[in-house]
Write a protein that holds these residues in place. Structure first.
Motif, short mmCIF file in Angstrom:
data_model
loop_
_atom_site.label_atom_id
_atom_site.label_comp_id
_atom_site.label_asym_id
_atom_site.label_seq_id
_atom_site.Cartn_x
_atom_site.Cartn_y
_atom_site.Cartn_z
N ALA A 1 23.19 33.82 -38.47
CA ALA A 1 23.41 33.10 -39.73
C ALA A 1 23.04 31.62 -39.62
O ALA A 1 22.70 30.98 -40.61
N LYS A 2 23.10 31.08 -38.40
CA LYS A 2 22.82 29.67 -38.18
C LYS A 2 21.46 29.43 -37.51
O LYS A 2 21.12 28.29 -37.19
N ASN A 3 20.70 30.50 -37.26
CA ASN A 3 19.44 30.38 -36.51
C ASN A 3 19.64 29.69 -35.17
O ASN A 3 18.88 28.81 -34.76
N GLN A 4 20.71 30.10 -34.47
CA GLN A 4 21.04 29.51 -33.18
C GLN A 4 21.40 30.60 -32.18
O GLN A 4 21.59 31.77 -32.55
N ALA A 5 21.49 30.22 -30.91
CA ALA A 5 21.89 31.16 -29.87
C ALA A 5 22.59 30.41 -28.76
O ALA A 5 22.36 29.21 -28.54
N LEU A 6 23.47 31.10 -28.05
CA LEU A 6 24.14 30.57 -26.87
C LEU A 6 23.83 31.50 -25.70
O LEU A 6 24.02 32.71 -25.82
N LEU A 7 23.35 30.93 -24.59
CA LEU A 7 23.07 31.73 -23.40
C LEU A 7 23.80 31.13 -22.21
O LEU A 7 23.71 29.92 -21.97
N GLN A 8 24.53 31.95 -21.48
CA GLN A 8 25.27 31.48 -20.31
C GLN A 8 24.53 31.87 -19.04
O GLN A 8 24.26 33.04 -18.80
N MET A 9 24.20 30.85 -18.24
CA MET A 9 23.57 31.09 -16.95
C MET A 9 24.63 31.46 -15.92
O MET A 9 25.83 31.19 -16.11
N GLU A 10 24.19 32.07 -14.83
CA GLU A 10 25.12 32.51 -13.80
C GLU A 10 25.82 31.32 -13.13
O GLU A 10 26.98 31.39 -12.77
N ASP A 11 25.10 30.19 -13.00
CA ASP A 11 25.74 29.00 -12.43
C ASP A 11 25.16 27.76 -13.09
O ASP A 11 24.11 27.80 -13.75
N ILE A 12 25.81 26.64 -12.90
CA ILE A 12 25.44 25.41 -13.59
C ILE A 12 24.12 24.85 -13.06
O ILE A 12 23.39 24.17 -13.78
N HIS A 13 23.80 25.14 -11.79
CA HIS A 13 22.53 24.65 -11.24
C HIS A 13 21.35 25.24 -12.02
O HIS A 13 20.35 24.55 -12.26
N ALA A 14 21.47 26.50 -12.42
CA ALA A 14 20.40 27.15 -13.17
C ALA A 14 20.23 26.51 -14.55
O ALA A 14 19.11 26.27 -15.01
N SER A 15 21.34 26.24 -15.24
CA SER A 15 21.25 25.65 -16.58
C SER A 15 20.71 24.23 -16.51
O SER A 15 19.91 23.82 -17.36
N VAL A 16 21.11 23.45 -15.49
CA VAL A 16 20.60 22.09 -15.33
C VAL A 16 19.10 22.12 -15.07
O VAL A 16 18.32 21.35 -15.66
N ALA A 17 18.66 23.02 -14.20
CA ALA A 17 17.24 23.14 -13.88
C ALA A 17 16.43 23.50 -15.13
O ALA A 17 15.34 22.96 -15.37
N ALA A 18 16.97 24.41 -15.95
CA ALA A 18 16.27 24.84 -17.17
C ALA A 18 16.11 23.67 -18.14
O ALA A 18 15.02 23.42 -18.67
N LEU A 19 17.21 22.91 -18.36
CA LEU A 19 17.14 21.82 -19.32
C LEU A 19 16.30 20.66 -18.80
O LEU A 19 15.65 19.96 -19.58
N GLN A 20 16.31 20.45 -17.50
CA GLN A 20 15.44 19.41 -16.94
C GLN A 20 13.97 19.77 -17.19
O GLN A 20 13.16 18.93 -17.57
N TYR A 21 13.63 21.04 -16.97
CA TYR A 21 12.26 21.48 -17.19
C TYR A 21 11.86 21.36 -18.66
O TYR A 21 10.81 20.81 -18.99
N TYR A 22 12.73 21.85 -19.57
CA TYR A 22 12.39 21.85 -20.98
C TYR A 22 12.58 20.49 -21.65
O TYR A 22 12.30 20.34 -22.85
N SER A 23 13.02 19.48 -20.90
CA SER A 23 13.05 18.12 -21.45
C SER A 23 11.64 17.53 -21.48
O SER A 23 11.37 16.61 -22.25
N SER A 24 10.75 18.06 -20.66
CA SER A 24 9.37 17.56 -20.63
C SER A 24 8.36 18.58 -21.16
O SER A 24 7.21 18.25 -21.39
N VAL A 25 8.78 19.84 -21.33
CA VAL A 25 7.91 20.89 -21.87
C VAL A 25 8.57 21.48 -23.10
O VAL A 25 9.71 21.94 -23.04
N GLN A 26 7.87 21.43 -24.23
CA GLN A 26 8.44 21.95 -25.47
C GLN A 26 8.46 23.48 -25.45
O GLN A 26 7.39 24.11 -25.44
#
Length: 445
Positions: A40-65
């Motif tokens: 309904a909001k055109n959104q999603a929440l995804l939980q990574m297995e650990d915080i290192h994985a989520s940090v790595a993902a957001l670091q990567y996608y901060s420079s790649v759209q």
């Protein structure tokens, strides 16, 4: 940026984006343990297995759209540190999810095109042996029960297909585990099938009113032969979806003739490969034959009647090498294999072997602008210009990158010049790469 969390919040998640698409974005960084689709909001929440994985993902996608199915999505850390079971997409059926079953209950949403047993079997058989299928109409919409030979096969199908579309932009699969232990099938027809018992009667009778409510789109509906891939199944319906639900004005979709007669060709400059480069914009080519007794005539056999009709629609009257093309349906159903008939049936250059919907979406009459792809990474505008400028006056060029791949637009002074460049240079070699050329519908660079 919010405090780091295992949970990543994704925005601009359109209806065409499935769970599996988002998983592909994040799984390179680690295991995704839970997912919530907030449709309904055109959104999603995804939980990574650990915080290192989520940090790595957001670091990567901060420079790649990140882009999914042509749509840019946006990521940030969620204010949630954990997703609870009842928040999870799978949690809404957690009592069923905890006990996977070999029988799946499938609901079809956004059902623009008719879905039958054959369609469902083509989709689901990729994950195991489908024993039985029963389809029916309920208040929730069109539904089906699909029984696999084993529970593991059903689990794999659930994980891969839940939330996916059968056709581009429609017929979305909403899958749950059924609590039934065995399906009872009494007839083998387009509403039910027991693949373990082919001798069941057909039970011939008229279609129900519910089935009549989903008409064959423009009379186009046709199934691929057994063994056709999931992506290529239901080609006619995919074409209609590619053209935003309606075929181009003047295209009926009812033509069954696959072979075309092309006349008024420039005999000094034309050959089979040049005709292939042009006609393959509208479908896969089986064979092409230039007639010996009429060298300004050629037969072109397309893979199906719809593709032939698109070629007639867009190419009749096009100018090629100074001649106005005549494109009509031939009286011959096909071109007989012969030494003077060039065979393209298994050619890797046929454009509709992959990205089928995308290719149909780009179908158009010849334009002044050509789009060049599969270019070398280090290519320059000057090299591209040198490669195509002998076919006419180039007004403008633009070199750009999409998903890390170099592409270019080249605008000529006329459609005739752009057409000559396309037929002469598509599939040619430029600095070691076999380039691909199509017409662009853009008006300017």
């Amino acid at each position: 940026m919010a405090e780091p969390s295992k949970v990543i919040h994704i925005r601009n998640v359109g209806h065409e984006i499935a769970e599996s698409d988002l998983l592909q974005l994040l799984q390179p960084f680690g295991l995704v343990s839970k997912i919530v689709m907030l449709r309904a909001k055109n959104q999603a929440l995804l939980q990574m297995e650990d915080i290192h994985a989520s940090v790595a993902a957001l670091q990567y996608y901060s420079s790649v759209q990140p882009s999914v199915r042509g749509r840019n999505v946006y990521m940030q850390f969620s204010s949630h540190q954990e997703l609870t079971t009842d928040q999870s997409s799978h949690g809404r059926n957690s009592d069923q999810e905890s006990e996977p079953n070999r029988i799946l209950l499938v609901t079809i949403h956004h059902m623009i095109y008719p879905i039958t047993v054959e369609v469902l079997h083509q989709v689901f058989k990729a994950y195991g042996f489908v024993e039985k299928i029963v389809t029916f109409q309920k208040s929730a919409g069109f539904q089906a029960l699909i029984q696999y030979h084993s529970r593991q096969e059903a689990v794999e199908a659930f994980g891969s297909l839940h939330g996916r579309n059968i056709y581009d932009g429609c017929c979305q699969l909403d899958i749950q585990y059924s609590n039934l232990s065995e399906l009872q099938v009494h007839y083998n027809n387009d509403r039910s099938r027991d693949f373990t018992n082919p001798s069941l009667p057909t039970e011939q009778r008229n279609r129900t009113p519910q089935q009549q409510g989903y008409p064959d789109p423009a009379g186009l509906y046709a199934f691929q032969q057994p063994g056709a891939s999931y992506a290529q199944m239901g080609r006619a319906a995919m074409i209609a979806a590619a053209f935003s639900g309606t075929l181009p004005h003047g295209v009926t979709g009812t033509n069954e003739r696959c072979t075309l007669i092309v006349s008024n060709l420039n005999t000094d400059k034309i050959d089979e490969d040049k005709l292939f480069n042009l006609f393959s914009l509208y479908g896969n080519i089986v064979r092409i034959k230039i007639l010996r007794n009429k060298p300004d005539h050629a037969l072109v056999e397309m893979a199906d009647g719809l593709q032939a009709e698109l070629a007639v629609h867009y190419l009749k009257g096009a100018i090629l090498f100074g001649k106005k093309l005549e494109v009509n349906y031939s009286k011959y159903p096909n071109i007989t294999p012969a030494p003077d008939a060039h065979d393209y049936l298994n050619s890797s250059l046929n454009r509709f072997n992959s990205n089928v919907v995308k290719n149909y979406r780009h179908c158009c009459a010849p334009t002044k602008m050509i789009h060049i792809s599969a270019l070398p990474q280090e290519i320059t505008e000057e090299a591209i210009l040198n490669h195509v400028s002998d076919h006419g006056s180039v007004i403008n060029t633009k070199l750009f990158e999409v998903n890390g791949k170099r592409q270019a637009l080249v605008m000529f002074e006329s459609e005739e010049e752009a057409t000559e460049a396309l037929v002469s240079k598509h599939a040619s070699t430029l600095e070691g790469n076999t380039i691909r050329i199509s017409f662009s519908q853009m008006q300017s660079i």
